[in-house]
Scaffold this motif. Structure first.
Motif, PDB file in Angstrom:
ATOM      1  N   MET A   1       0.830  -1.202   0.000  1.00  0.00           N
ATOM      2  CA  MET A   1       0.000   0.000   0.000  1.00  0.00           C
ATOM      3  C   MET A   1       0.870   1.259   0.000  1.00  0.00           C
ATOM      4  N   PHE A   2       1.894   1.296   0.834  1.00  0.00           N
ATOM      5  CA  PHE A   2       2.781   2.447   0.877  1.00  0.00           C
ATOM      6  C   PHE A   2       4.046   2.134   0.090  1.00  0.00           C
ATOM      7  N   ARG A   3       4.575   3.123  -0.570  1.00  0.00           N
ATOM      8  CA  ARG A   3       5.783   2.940  -1.365  1.00  0.00           C
ATOM      9  C   ARG A   3       6.995   2.697  -0.485  1.00  0.00           C
ATOM     10  N   GLU A   4       7.916   1.911  -1.022  1.00  0.00           N
ATOM     11  CA  GLU A   4       9.203   1.744  -0.362  1.00  0.00           C
ATOM     12  C   GLU A   4      10.080   2.932  -0.724  1.00  0.00           C
ATOM     13  N   MET A   5      10.965   3.278   0.204  1.00  0.00           N
ATOM     14  CA  MET A   5      11.901   4.352  -0.099  1.00  0.00           C
ATOM     15  C   MET A   5      12.894   3.890  -1.151  1.00  0.00           C
ATOM     16  N   ARG A   6      13.187   4.757  -2.077  1.00  0.00           N
ATOM     17  CA  ARG A   6      14.084   4.432  -3.186  1.00  0.00           C
ATOM     18  C   ARG A   6      15.531   4.331  -2.717  1.00  0.00           C
ATOM     19  N   ARG A   7      15.980   5.236  -1.924  1.00  0.00           N
ATOM     20  CA  ARG A   7      17.373   5.248  -1.465  1.00  0.00           C
ATOM     21  C   ARG A   7      17.481   4.571  -0.106  1.00  0.00           C
ATOM     22  N   LYS A   8      17.444   3.265  -0.148  1.00  0.00           N
ATOM     23  CA  LYS A   8      17.376   2.467   1.075  1.00  0.00           C
ATOM     24  C   LYS A   8      18.563   2.664   2.016  1.00  0.00           C
ATOM     25  N   HIS A   9      19.720   2.981   1.488  1.00  0.00           N
ATOM     26  CA  HIS A   9      20.890   3.164   2.349  1.00  0.00           C
ATOM     27  C   HIS A   9      20.809   4.453   3.171  1.00  0.00           C
ATOM     28  N   GLN A  10      19.811   5.298   2.892  1.00  0.00           N
ATOM     29  CA  GLN A  10      19.639   6.538   3.648  1.00  0.00           C
ATOM     30  C   GLN A  10      18.480   6.455   4.652  1.00  0.00           C
ATOM     31  N   ILE A  11      17.882   5.269   4.762  1.00  0.00           N
ATOM     32  CA  ILE A  11      16.733   5.086   5.646  1.00  0.00           C
ATOM     33  C   ILE A  11      17.163   5.177   7.109  1.00  0.00           C
ATOM     34  N   LEU A  12      16.342   5.856   7.885  1.00  0.00           N
ATOM     35  CA  LEU A  12      16.517   5.890   9.334  1.00  0.00           C
ATOM     36  C   LEU A  12      15.686   4.763   9.951  1.00  0.00           C
ATOM     37  N   SER A  13      16.155   4.226  11.057  1.00  0.00           N
ATOM     38  CA  SER A  13      15.418   3.167  11.755  1.00  0.00           C
ATOM     39  C   SER A  13      14.152   3.744  12.396  1.00  0.00           C
ATOM     40  N   GLU A  14      13.263   2.866  12.813  1.00  0.00           N
ATOM     41  CA  GLU A  14      12.054   3.324  13.502  1.00  0.00           C
ATOM     42  C   GLU A  14      12.420   4.077  14.776  1.00  0.00           C
ATOM     43  N   LYS A  15      13.418   3.569  15.504  1.00  0.00           N
ATOM     44  CA  LYS A  15      13.858   4.255  16.723  1.00  0.00           C
ATOM     45  C   LYS A  15      14.363   5.659  16.415  1.00  0.00           C
ATOM     46  N   GLU A  16      15.147   5.810  15.339  1.00  0.00           N
ATOM     47  CA  GLU A  16      15.652   7.127  14.957  1.00  0.00           C
ATOM     48  C   GLU A  16      14.504   8.051  14.544  1.00  0.00           C
ATOM     49  N   CYS A  17      13.513   7.501  13.857  1.00  0.00           N
ATOM     50  CA  CYS A  17      12.342   8.302  13.485  1.00  0.00           C
ATOM     51  C   CYS A  17      11.606   8.795  14.726  1.00  0.00           C
ATOM     52  N   ILE A  18      11.417   7.908  15.675  1.00  0.00           N
ATOM     53  CA  ILE A  18      10.728   8.280  16.919  1.00  0.00           C
ATOM     54  C   ILE A  18      11.537   9.315  17.687  1.00  0.00           C
ATOM     55  N   ASP A  19      12.854   9.159  17.727  1.00  0.00           N
ATOM     56  CA  ASP A  19      13.704  10.161  18.386  1.00  0.00           C
ATOM     57  C   ASP A  19      13.522  11.535  17.746  1.00  0.00           C
ATOM     58  N   ILE A  20      13.474  11.577  16.425  1.00  0.00           N
ATOM     59  CA  ILE A  20      13.270  12.848  15.723  1.00  0.00           C
ATOM     60  C   ILE A  20      11.905  13.426  16.059  1.00  0.00           C
ATOM     61  N   LEU A  21      10.862  12.593  16.031  1.00  0.00           N
ATOM     62  CA  LEU A  21       9.525  13.081  16.368  1.00  0.00           C
ATOM     63  C   LEU A  21       9.478  13.608  17.799  1.00  0.00           C
ATOM     64  N   ASN A  22      10.212  12.993  18.696  1.00  0.00           N
ATOM     65  CA  ASN A  22      10.232  13.463  20.087  1.00  0.00           C
ATOM     66  C   ASN A  22      11.025  14.752  20.263  1.00  0.00           C
ATOM     67  N   ARG A  23      12.067  14.956  19.482  1.00  0.00           N
ATOM     68  CA  ARG A  23      12.928  16.138  19.646  1.00  0.00           C
ATOM     69  C   ARG A  23      12.437  17.359  18.871  1.00  0.00           C
ATOM     70  N   ALA A  24      11.893  17.156  17.692  1.00  0.00           N
ATOM     71  CA  ALA A  24      11.463  18.293  16.865  1.00  0.00           C
ATOM     72  C   ALA A  24      10.245  18.970  17.497  1.00  0.00           C
ATOM     73  N   THR A  25      10.030  20.222  17.108  1.00  0.00           N
ATOM     74  CA  THR A  25       8.917  20.978  17.707  1.00  0.00           C
ATOM     75  C   THR A  25       7.834  21.367  16.715  1.00  0.00           C
ATOM     76  N   SER A  26       8.111  21.202  15.422  1.00  0.00           N
ATOM     77  CA  SER A  26       7.077  21.535  14.441  1.00  0.00           C
ATOM     78  C   SER A  26       7.255  20.689  13.189  1.00  0.00           C
ATOM     79  N   GLY A  27       6.188  20.602  12.433  1.00  0.00           N
ATOM     80  CA  GLY A  27       6.193  19.870  11.175  1.00  0.00           C
ATOM     81  C   GLY A  27       5.088  20.405  10.293  1.00  0.00           C
TER      82      GLY A  27
END
Length: 164
Positions: A1-27
């Motif tokens: 259903m969702f596309r895979e990222m094309r540049r797989k070697h640049q993918i962040l882990s789920e933990k890294e994504c969650i860390d970013i969501l916790n640290r950032a203040t706007s989107g």
């Protein structure tokens, strides 16, 4: 259903994504707006328990869009250092896709605004502020169905060099 990222070697882990969501203040929240035009609006938010919460006025373009269509995306750019000499940027970003809804239950709404206010005003007394605006605002819940994170190739190379 969702596309895979094309540049797989640049993918962040789920933990890294969650860390970013916790640290950032706007989107940027992207919705299907009037006449099916995309509507993207910058938002303060809090990530909590696998969901993203926003506050909003009771009326407006955003609320109309949420009521009309329950699918959305949310993008956070956490790092964005311009490298003019290399004609690029060192970035880290997260994009989430999911369903969005206005929280109707007062207990859930109060929990959400308390969590949001603790992120932006930690340790401060918030009860009077929350009580004073509670009936004049909506809380919106974004239930994440799919999330990807990506970082600049320059940051990938730095990581790889550190691991050697």
């Amino acid at each position: 259903m969702f596309r895979e990222m094309r540049r797989k070697h640049q993918i962040l882990s789920e933990k890294e994504c969650i860390d970013i969501l916790n640290r950032a203040t706007s989107g940027t929240l992207a919705l299907l707006g009037d006449d099916d035009y995309p509507y993207a609006v910058p938002m303060s938010y809090v990530f909590y328990d696998g969901k993203i919460f926003f506050h909003s006025a009771l009326t407006g373009h955003k609320i109309d869009a949420v009521k009309r269509h329950n699918k959305a995306s949310f993008c956070v750019i956490y790092k964005d250092d311009v490298l003019p000499e290399k004609f690029t940027t060192c970035f880290q970003s997260v994009i989430a896709f999911g369903e969005i809804r206005i929280i109707e239950n007062d207990f859930e709404k109060r929990q959400a605004i308390e969590i949001l206010s603790e992120k932006y005003s930690p340790g401060l007394e918030k009860e009077n502020e929350i009580n004073g605006s509670f009936d004049r605002m909506h809380m919106i819940e974004f239930n994440i169905e799919h999330m990807t994170g990506k970082e600049a190739i320059e940051l990938v190379k730095i990581r790889e060099n550190k691991q050697i």
